[in-house]
Design an enzyme around this catalytic site. Structure first.
Site, PDB file in Angstrom:
ATOM      1  N   LYS A 122      43.058  28.782  49.042  1.00  0.00           N
ATOM      2  CA  LYS A 122      43.329  30.277  48.648  1.00  0.00           C
ATOM      3  C   LYS A 122      44.587  30.688  49.779  1.00  0.00           C
ATOM      4  CE  LYS A 122      39.059  31.560  49.549  1.00  0.00           C
ATOM      5  NZ  LYS A 122      38.116  30.263  49.385  1.00  0.00           N
ATOM      6  N   THR A 123      44.465  30.260  50.769  1.00  0.00           N
ATOM      7  CA  THR A 123      45.330  30.624  51.560  1.00  0.00           C
ATOM      8  C   THR A 123      46.842  30.063  51.479  1.00  0.00           C
ATOM      9  OG1 THR A 123      43.911  31.111  53.566  1.00  0.00           O
ATOM     10  CG2 THR A 123      45.861  30.613  54.134  1.00  0.00           C
ATOM     11  N   GLU A 166      43.894  37.009  49.022  1.00  0.00           N
ATOM     12  CA  GLU A 166      42.766  36.312  48.854  1.00  0.00           C
ATOM     13  C   GLU A 166      41.630  36.755  48.194  1.00  0.00           C
ATOM     14  OE1 GLU A 166      42.247  33.145  51.945  1.00  0.00           O
ATOM     15  OE2 GLU A 166      44.276  33.512  52.661  1.00  0.00           O
TER      16      GLU A 166
END
Length: 459
Positions: A122-123, A166
């Site tokens: 996600k990051t 996110e």
């Protein structure tokens, strides 16, 4: 449920304001004219930055920090009802809101709200998308779960309709969001202290997909097993991408890696070559993450040349295969991987990075995760040449007394590898200095404080 009135900013108090997400939204709301205060247990770079903006922070969480002039208290899922500030806010009848609900209400202000979800990546994917949108001059507001050099922090306050964030599945937080575009990168077992099993996790991602309105878009990895059970019957548009599933809308061909493990590939949209793209981050998994961002870019009509410039400028975020430096001739890299799939992806990528022997110092993250994935952790870690284990990082948990890093070491040894278990960082650092030689590659790995080992060595 309490609704934040963005036309009439009020006083919001954050319990745990120093967290990577909480701090970013505290700064964002501060920029919107809200009076922001907060508390945390320790001073940090993040809290110092917030204080430099004029945000008042107290260290230590006590009932006296909750005052009559506070209109709303925001807290994280980690804050328990026994927390003194939580209890005092309840006693005073002050409206309270969990972090995810607050994020969801912020998202409602943006006609283009992009939420990036998945068990892994996600990051990094949020960061790649951010670089592309910045290069395209779309002036997005960005919330990322790490420190991104391009925005000099974890939050960027834009002035357009675009919001990129996110979306974490833990405690079903992302079900409080209001995305117009959702991305699902992958779905695997994790957070088994909350979810019952993989089916439970898949149902959560399905509910996330159902949040997207009929005029919105879901971008999903077609390499996810039976991904159509997530997309079937959705009212929104669905775009797929994949490395293995060649029937996906966006795919990659002629994949190669340079001497540092940076990927290059031809991107195809429905069989038509979009262009050749070169990355400045390592690993096959980041080619997959980039395909998701190419699909996203197609929605916004971003030119391939702009995309390539954005990709070229992205060299990773903190704690994602981050080069820390060299010591005594060996290289130190730090990585946030704390799930067997992430470990395997990182170590596979590291094999393409110049090195003699590949060493990993792994810090297991939480007792429940270590117990649930004990054999999978062992298998993934054997991709390295040498393995050092720290004690388990407890995070939000208490030691149950029935699982430890010694159990993981035993599983690794069953697979024919030796795992060196050392209980404290000082012993690990001395062991490293004694045993690593020129051109060895050391990766400190985990979601806890294992990064300090490399940093201490470099000091």
């Amino acid at each position: 449920m309490y609704k934040i009135d963005f036309e009439h900013p009020c006083h919001i108090h954050f319990i745990g304001i120093g967290g990577i997400s909480m701090s970013g939204f505290a700064e964002l709301l501060h920029s919107m004219g809200f009076t922001i205060t907060g508390s945390d247990w320790h001073e940090s770079k993040i809290t110092k930055h917030l204080e430099s903006l004029g945000i008042q922070i107290v260290y230590g969480q006590e009932a006296k920090n909750i005052t009559d002039d506070i209109d709303l208290v925001v807290y994280t899922a980690a804050v328990q009802p026994t927390n003194p500030e939580y209890k005092e806010a309840q006693r005073r009848g002050i409206p309270m809101m969990e972090r995810a609900k607050m994020v969801g209400q912020v998202m409602k202000n943006y006609p283009s709200a992009i939420a990036i979800s998945g068990t892994h990546g996600k990051t990094t994917t949020t960061s790649i998308a951010s670089h592309i949108f910045l290069e395209a001059d779309l002036d997005p507001t960005i919330s990322v779960g790490g420190i991104l050099k391009a925005i000099d922090g974890n939050i960027r306050i834009g002035h357009s309709e675009h919001f990129i964030t996110e979306a974490c599945e833990y405690t079903n937080s992302f079900l409080q969001f209001f995305p117009t575009v959702g991305i699902i990168l992958n779905i695997e077992e994790d957070h088994m202290d909350f979810f019952q099993d993989l089916d439970d996790i898949r149902q959560s991602f399905r509910r996330f997909a159902e949040l997207i309105p009929s005029n919105g878009t879901l971008i999903i990895n077609a390499d996810i097993e039976n991904y159509k059970s997530i997309t079937e019957g959705l009212s929104c548009r669905v775009i797929t991408y994949g490395l293995e599933n060649t029937d996906a809308d966006f795919t990659a061909a002629d994949i190669s890696f340079d001497e540092l493990g940076h990927g290059s590939f031809d991107a195809l949209q429905n069989g038509r070559i979009l262009g050749h793209f070169s990355l400045s981050v390592v690993g096959r998994h980041n080619i997959s993450n980039t395909l998701a961002c190419l699909a996203l870019s197609s929605l916004y009509g971003i030119d391939t040349e702009v995309i390539q410039r954005g990709l070229s400028s992205f060299h990773g975020t903190d704690r994602r295969f981050e080069l820390k430096g060299k010591k005594n001739g060996f290289t130190i890299i730090d990585d946030y991987a704390h799930h067997p799939t992430e470990i395997a992806a990182t170590l596979t990528a590291a094999k393409k990075y110049p090195h003699n022997r590949l060493w990993v110092v792994f810090q297991p993250h939480t007792y429940t995760r270590t117990r649930a994935f004990l054999k999978d952790f062992a298998k993934s870690l054997t991709l390295s040449d040498e393995i050092i284990l720290t004690d388990i990082y407890a995070a939000r948990e208490k030691d149950p007394g029935d699982i430890s890093s010694k159990d993981l070491a035993a599983e690794i040894e069953k697979l024919g590898k030796t795992a060196h278990y050392l209980s404290d960082f000082d012993s690990i650092q001395k062991f490293i200095l004694k045993n690593l030689t020129n051109d060895d590659l050391l990766i400190t790995m985990g979601a806890g404080n294992v990064v300090e080992i490399g940093e201490n060595l470099l000091k």
